[in-house]
Design an enzyme around this catalytic site. Sequence first.
Site, mmCIF file in Angstrom:
data_model
loop_
_atom_site.group_PDB
_atom_site.id
_atom_site.type_symbol
_atom_site.label_atom_id
_atom_site.label_comp_id
_atom_site.label_asym_id
_atom_site.label_seq_id
_atom_site.Cartn_x
_atom_site.Cartn_y
_atom_site.Cartn_z
ATOM 1 N N GLU A 257 0.839 -1.199 0.000
ATOM 2 C CA GLU A 257 0.000 0.000 0.000
ATOM 3 C C GLU A 257 0.870 1.244 0.000
ATOM 4 O OE1 GLU A 257 -2.237 -0.546 3.577
ATOM 5 O OE2 GLU A 257 -3.310 -2.276 2.778
ATOM 6 N N LYS B 104 2.395 4.442 1.612
ATOM 7 C CA LYS B 104 2.564 4.930 2.982
ATOM 8 C C LYS B 104 2.175 6.399 2.928
ATOM 9 C CE LYS B 104 5.745 5.245 6.857
ATOM 10 N NZ LYS B 104 5.180 6.496 7.333
ATOM 11 N N ARG C 128 -2.310 9.090 11.861
ATOM 12 C CA ARG C 128 -3.151 7.927 12.133
ATOM 13 C C ARG C 128 -4.441 8.364 12.806
ATOM 14 N NH1 ARG C 128 -0.196 2.624 12.825
ATOM 15 N NH2 ARG C 128 -1.851 1.082 12.610
ATOM 16 N N ARG D 254 -3.097 8.027 17.560
ATOM 17 C CA ARG D 254 -2.370 6.852 18.061
ATOM 18 C C ARG D 254 -1.874 7.072 19.479
ATOM 19 N NH1 ARG D 254 2.971 6.411 14.297
ATOM 20 N NH2 ARG D 254 4.266 6.017 16.084
ATOM 21 N N GLU E 66 -5.512 6.435 7.926
ATOM 22 C CA GLU E 66 -4.604 7.565 7.888
ATOM 23 C C GLU E 66 -5.383 8.759 7.329
ATOM 24 O OE1 GLU E 66 -1.463 7.248 8.993
ATOM 25 O OE2 GLU E 66 -0.284 8.866 8.080
ATOM 26 N N PHE F 4 -7.128 1.562 6.030
ATOM 27 C CA PHE F 4 -6.241 0.452 5.668
ATOM 28 C C PHE F 4 -6.376 -0.776 6.554
ATOM 29 C CE2 PHE F 4 -3.518 3.459 8.054
ATOM 30 C CZ PHE F 4 -3.165 2.661 9.122
ATOM 31 N N ARG G 242 5.199 -3.384 17.465
ATOM 32 C CA ARG G 242 5.920 -3.070 16.232
ATOM 33 C C ARG G 242 6.246 -4.415 15.602
ATOM 34 N NH1 ARG G 242 7.635 1.561 14.425
ATOM 35 N NH2 ARG G 242 7.391 2.799 16.294
HETATM 36 P P1 AMP Z 1 6.211 5.706 10.867
HETATM 37 O O1 AMP Z 1 5.371 6.764 11.458
HETATM 38 O O2 AMP Z 1 7.313 6.215 9.973
HETATM 39 O O3 AMP Z 1 6.673 4.689 11.882
HETATM 40 O O4 AMP Z 1 5.270 4.888 9.867
HETATM 41 C C1 AMP Z 1 4.118 4.219 10.303
HETATM 42 C C2 AMP Z 1 2.893 5.084 10.096
HETATM 43 O O5 AMP Z 1 2.575 5.206 8.718
HETATM 44 C C3 AMP Z 1 1.643 4.514 10.684
HETATM 45 O O6 AMP Z 1 1.552 4.758 12.056
HETATM 46 C C4 AMP Z 1 0.539 5.212 9.903
HETATM 47 O O7 AMP Z 1 0.184 6.416 10.563
HETATM 48 C C5 AMP Z 1 1.210 5.575 8.595
HETATM 49 N N1 AMP Z 1 0.626 4.921 7.410
HETATM 50 C C6 AMP Z 1 0.451 5.542 6.239
HETATM 51 N N2 AMP Z 1 -0.077 4.717 5.316
HETATM 52 C C7 AMP Z 1 -0.259 3.518 5.908
HETATM 53 C C8 AMP Z 1 -0.762 2.258 5.471
HETATM 54 N N3 AMP Z 1 -1.179 2.057 4.231
HETATM 55 N N4 AMP Z 1 -0.769 1.243 6.373
HETATM 56 C C9 AMP Z 1 -0.325 1.423 7.637
HETATM 57 N N5 AMP Z 1 0.145 2.583 8.103
HETATM 58 C C10 AMP Z 1 0.195 3.648 7.264
#
Ligand code: AMP
Length: 564
Positions: free
Chosen positions: A250, A252, A257, A272, A302, A343, A419
């Site tokens: 998918e 990102k 969130r 979150r 998201e 998602f 995680r």
């Molecule tokens: P990070 O904040 O860099 O750890 O990346 C994880 C975050 O990406 C998640 O907590 C979501 O808020 C965001 N995110 C964006 N698109 C998606 C997706 N398709 N699936 C899951 N998380 C996503």
Amino acid sequence: MRYQKLAELYEKLSSTTKRLEKIEILSSFLKELPEEDKDVLYLLLGDIYPEYDEKKIGISNQLAIKAISKATGIPNAKIIQEWKFSGDLGEVSKKLTKNKKQVTLQSHVLTINKVLENLRKLPDLVGKGTIGKKLSLITELLTSATPLEALYLIRTLIGDLRIGLKESTIRESISSAFFNKDKEASKIIQEAIDKTNDISAVFEIAKEGGLKELKKIPLVVGKPIKVMLAQKVSSIKEGFKALGENVGIEYKYDGFRLIIHKKEKEIKLFTRRLENVTLQFPEVVEYIREYVKGDSFILDTEAVGFDKETKEYKPFQEISQRIKRKYNIEKLQKKLPIEIQVFDIIYYNGKSQLKEPFKKRTTLIKKIVKNHPKKIVYAKQIITNNEKKAEEFYKKSLEDNQEGIMMKNLDAVYQPGSRVGHMLKIKPEERDFDLVITGAEYGTGKRSGWLSSFILSCRDKDKFLEIGKVGTGITEKVGSGKVTFEELTRKIKPLTIKEKDRQVTIKPKIVVTITYQEIQKSQNYSSGFALRFPRFTTLRPDRNTKDITTLSEVKIDYGKQKRN
Ligand code: AMP
């Protein structure tokens, strides 16, 4: 139970930095803890209610000083002087209470119940006369307190307990107290915590019903739960290697969130960090009502900003103000519109979806969400085991102003709060870290009066270790879209723990994203590393200090950089 007993426990816990010793101390305490005092577990984490509850104590240093003054009869100025000297208002309160106790003998006994009763009244007070009422609630406790009780009362009030106790230590102590440190038990307790976010309830069920009942704890729609988090990989190849063949990919999305609960007519939105942000996003409530089928559900989504004219997606920092803003919402909603990308689904019509494979959850989402672009849609997903196709999709995501891709194992369950290795994120090698501000320095010249240089820290278990200073990326000009020195100064001042010359040490609360060019080894910072050319990108009000970059992640990135 007497509050003194808890104060003695705090004292014992802070006498050691060793985790195993802390677990031993706490587990003997928990074994003996009567159920009626179970809310002590909130106090151990510096809280008065479960983690998801938004009522926090929130007393400023200034009010604490006034209360100490009222309780001891010593003028504010003298207290401030002592505080500057020791850097710990709790210690000041202890010392002054000790001196006073030699003169007047107190006969009151402070109980946990009384402490909780008064503390819980604090967040409910609003409007005229609030300060006075708060002051008397606190003073009532302080005048009955022993010196040791005064120390921990003040630290609890100002949110700086300093006993080095994390939720995971409590988890291990519950496991040790009731389940003989069984490995499986730790996992079950953690799952119960992540589902309920109520440590006192988990303690009670563990004590009364054992593992069997803990496992049965249901998801409750309307109560925030911790989301599943992704691990990072640096290439699509690495992603396929970790996930196997059956992979859903998918975008990102570069937003924040949003976890959406619906129970009959009621819809609630959480970040979150478990904050309820329903009021801030009335349009989302409407989209859910209009375009998602089902009597009850929990969706993991998201929220992504887009330009109201060109409809192009915008980076997170341009919409971040919507999360906290509680007034003029309609105006901001028009100016900074968002789209919901669904998602995942955690619960549907009376049934938990946690144990269902991701593929089935995705299918369910498509069945119940009626796509309305620029309002609510399900996340774009391709299913492939072809590296080339994945690369193309990745490129498209970046062209669409998104951050990269998520690779997800289609057979995997949903694990709240973890995680996991079955959901992976890939971003381009621009380097950025989420860090917390732990100190700052007042500027000179044009920037005098403002804090202008900020000390950044990463996390190492429950400690924060410095990794550099940042001054660039922040501006003097209001209205440029960037964060201003004035805004940061305003946020930081109430968090001051210690002030010396132009330097301040602050409570680790403000999470920021920092981009940098390189990591270097360094003797100058406690992490042993420094960032070269750090630049401030954005405030992360949606992130917790628990979520920030850890020392081991810094080490991994440092290692990779060397190989490159
Ligand atoms: P990070 O904040 O860099 O750890 O990346 C994880 C975050 O990406 C998640 O907590 C979501 O808020 C965001 N995110 C964006 N698109 C998606 C997706 N398709 N699936 C899951 N998380 C996503």
